[in-house]
Design a protein around this motif. Sequence first.
Motif, mmCIF file in Angstrom:
data_model
loop_
_atom_site.group_PDB
_atom_site.id
_atom_site.type_symbol
_atom_site.label_atom_id
_atom_site.label_comp_id
_atom_site.label_asym_id
_atom_site.label_seq_id
_atom_site.Cartn_x
_atom_site.Cartn_y
_atom_site.Cartn_z
ATOM 1 N N GLN A 146 0.819 -1.210 0.000
ATOM 2 C CA GLN A 146 0.000 0.000 0.000
ATOM 3 C C GLN A 146 0.855 1.262 0.000
ATOM 4 O OE1 GLN A 146 -2.843 -0.609 3.283
ATOM 5 N NE2 GLN A 146 -4.423 -0.922 1.730
ATOM 6 N N ASP A 147 1.960 1.257 0.745
ATOM 7 C CA ASP A 147 2.839 2.427 0.744
ATOM 8 C C ASP A 147 3.424 2.661 -0.642
ATOM 9 O OD1 ASP A 147 2.364 2.752 3.421
ATOM 10 O OD2 ASP A 147 4.228 1.794 4.089
ATOM 11 N N TRP A 198 2.094 1.760 -3.534
ATOM 12 C CA TRP A 198 1.040 2.223 -4.434
ATOM 13 C C TRP A 198 0.654 3.671 -4.133
ATOM 14 C CZ3 TRP A 198 -2.278 -2.736 -3.261
ATOM 15 C CH2 TRP A 198 -1.669 -3.835 -3.861
ATOM 16 N N ASP A 199 0.583 4.004 -2.850
ATOM 17 C CA ASP A 199 0.219 5.376 -2.476
ATOM 18 C C ASP A 199 1.270 6.368 -2.953
ATOM 19 O OD1 ASP A 199 -2.075 4.468 -1.264
ATOM 20 O OD2 ASP A 199 -1.236 4.478 0.768
ATOM 21 N N GLN A 200 2.540 5.991 -2.824
ATOM 22 C CA GLN A 200 3.599 6.888 -3.255
ATOM 23 C C GLN A 200 3.554 7.096 -4.771
ATOM 24 O OE1 GLN A 200 5.630 8.511 -1.099
ATOM 25 N NE2 GLN A 200 6.318 9.671 -2.922
ATOM 26 N N SER A 201 3.311 6.021 -5.519
ATOM 27 C CA SER A 201 3.217 6.155 -6.981
ATOM 28 C C SER A 201 2.038 7.039 -7.358
ATOM 29 C CB SER A 201 3.080 4.776 -7.625
ATOM 30 O OG SER A 201 4.228 3.985 -7.390
ATOM 31 N N GLN A 202 0.927 6.873 -6.670
ATOM 32 C CA GLN A 202 -0.262 7.670 -6.971
ATOM 33 C C GLN A 202 -0.024 9.133 -6.607
ATOM 34 O OE1 GLN A 202 -4.033 5.890 -5.845
ATOM 35 N NE2 GLN A 202 -4.835 7.905 -5.273
ATOM 36 N N LYS A 203 0.673 9.367 -5.509
ATOM 37 C CA LYS A 203 0.966 10.738 -5.077
ATOM 38 C C LYS A 203 1.895 11.430 -6.066
ATOM 39 C CE LYS A 203 2.874 13.366 -1.211
ATOM 40 N NZ LYS A 203 3.464 13.283 0.157
ATOM 41 N N ASP A 204 2.890 10.722 -6.543
ATOM 42 C CA ASP A 204 3.851 11.300 -7.489
ATOM 43 C C ASP A 204 3.290 11.384 -8.901
ATOM 44 O OD1 ASP A 204 5.565 11.377 -5.355
ATOM 45 O OD2 ASP A 204 6.648 9.548 -5.909
ATOM 46 N N GLY A 205 2.151 10.751 -9.161
ATOM 47 C CA GLY A 205 1.585 10.740 -10.495
ATOM 48 C C GLY A 205 2.343 9.830 -11.435
ATOM 49 N N LYS A 233 -7.612 5.550 -7.699
ATOM 50 C CA LYS A 233 -7.546 6.986 -7.470
ATOM 51 C C LYS A 233 -8.900 7.570 -7.080
ATOM 52 C CE LYS A 233 -8.292 8.127 -12.354
ATOM 53 N NZ LYS A 233 -7.754 8.835 -13.555
#
Length: 352
Positions: A167-168, A170-177, A341
């Motif tokens: 999850q960390d 995936w969240d980081q990838s989503q945050k960075d776009g 997202k």
Amino acid sequence: MYADPAPDAAPASQPGLPAGPEPGYEPDFRDRTAELAVVRPPGRAARRAAAAAPGDGTPGGGTPGGGTPGGRAARRKALQEEQKGARRRGKPRTGAAVELPPGAGRAARRKAAKPSTKARVITGVATGIGELAMTAGLVMVLFVVYTTWWTNVVGHRNANREADSLQDQWDQSQKDGAPPPAPDPRQPDGFAPGAGFALLYIPKLGVRVPVAQGTDKQKVLDKGLAGHYTDPKTAMPWDNQGNFAVAAHRNTHGEPFRYINKLVAGDKLVVETSTTYYTYVVTNTLPETSPKDIAVIDPVPKKSGFKGPGRYITLTTCTPDGHSTYRLIVWGQLQEERPRKDGKPDALVKDT
């Protein structure tokens, strides 16, 4: 004529009168009372002094006839000394002597006091067997504790660590776009055996368990993870059609599928990946089937009630509880596909 009695002669006793004093009697003229002389028993101090006085061979202390000299304390002390001596000579504590030939010396008494070689061997064997039994019992207890408790502790810890890591990431990838890591084309379905790629939620049971590639017991299942069937090959959640089949322990090693027997038609199952939430609804269950019944994970599973190709999920685990004699099967059908997202699906929002 009457002759006078001799001056030194004692007067004769008259009938009915008490005899005179015995020879040597000297009256005490200080005693001027007329009461009878009462003979009183000696007091406690006098009796204690008499008992402590040395005897002259009488039983019971200082009385005539023999026995141990002294009072009760002295007799008790003498008995204790006798018992100590008897034990040192190899006699029983009760004071009964071990029968020995006349003139037997210290070595003979010591030898008579020792147990025989046969008795020592029997005692040693019995002691050894008892110690082995105690050791075996302790090992069994420790094994039960390990399998029923400690493996669950380790399994939960591994599963939570793997789930948080996914999850960390995936969240980081989503945050960075940035796009999520691309699957490895050299691996089946893009993931190496044992690598985690998804999270499975069972909201009704409060379960969140990582899904790893393959169903290897040591690399996947015993680590508290759910394993995706790759032999025979089954579909991935994002495939247009097929059966996404996973297995997990029902007992020990985190036991993520411990209570899937409680699932009924209408319950929800959610699979989270790096980009998407896939929500399935339970349609049917099979309480018991043979471990060799591979058809339950076919693209269109037999006995599932599905009539044709679709996007399905299958959960498998051991049954009955605590044994692996049979397999318990739960089937579900895809109901919703939601981009990650856009937030969690309703099944997870209601659960939290």
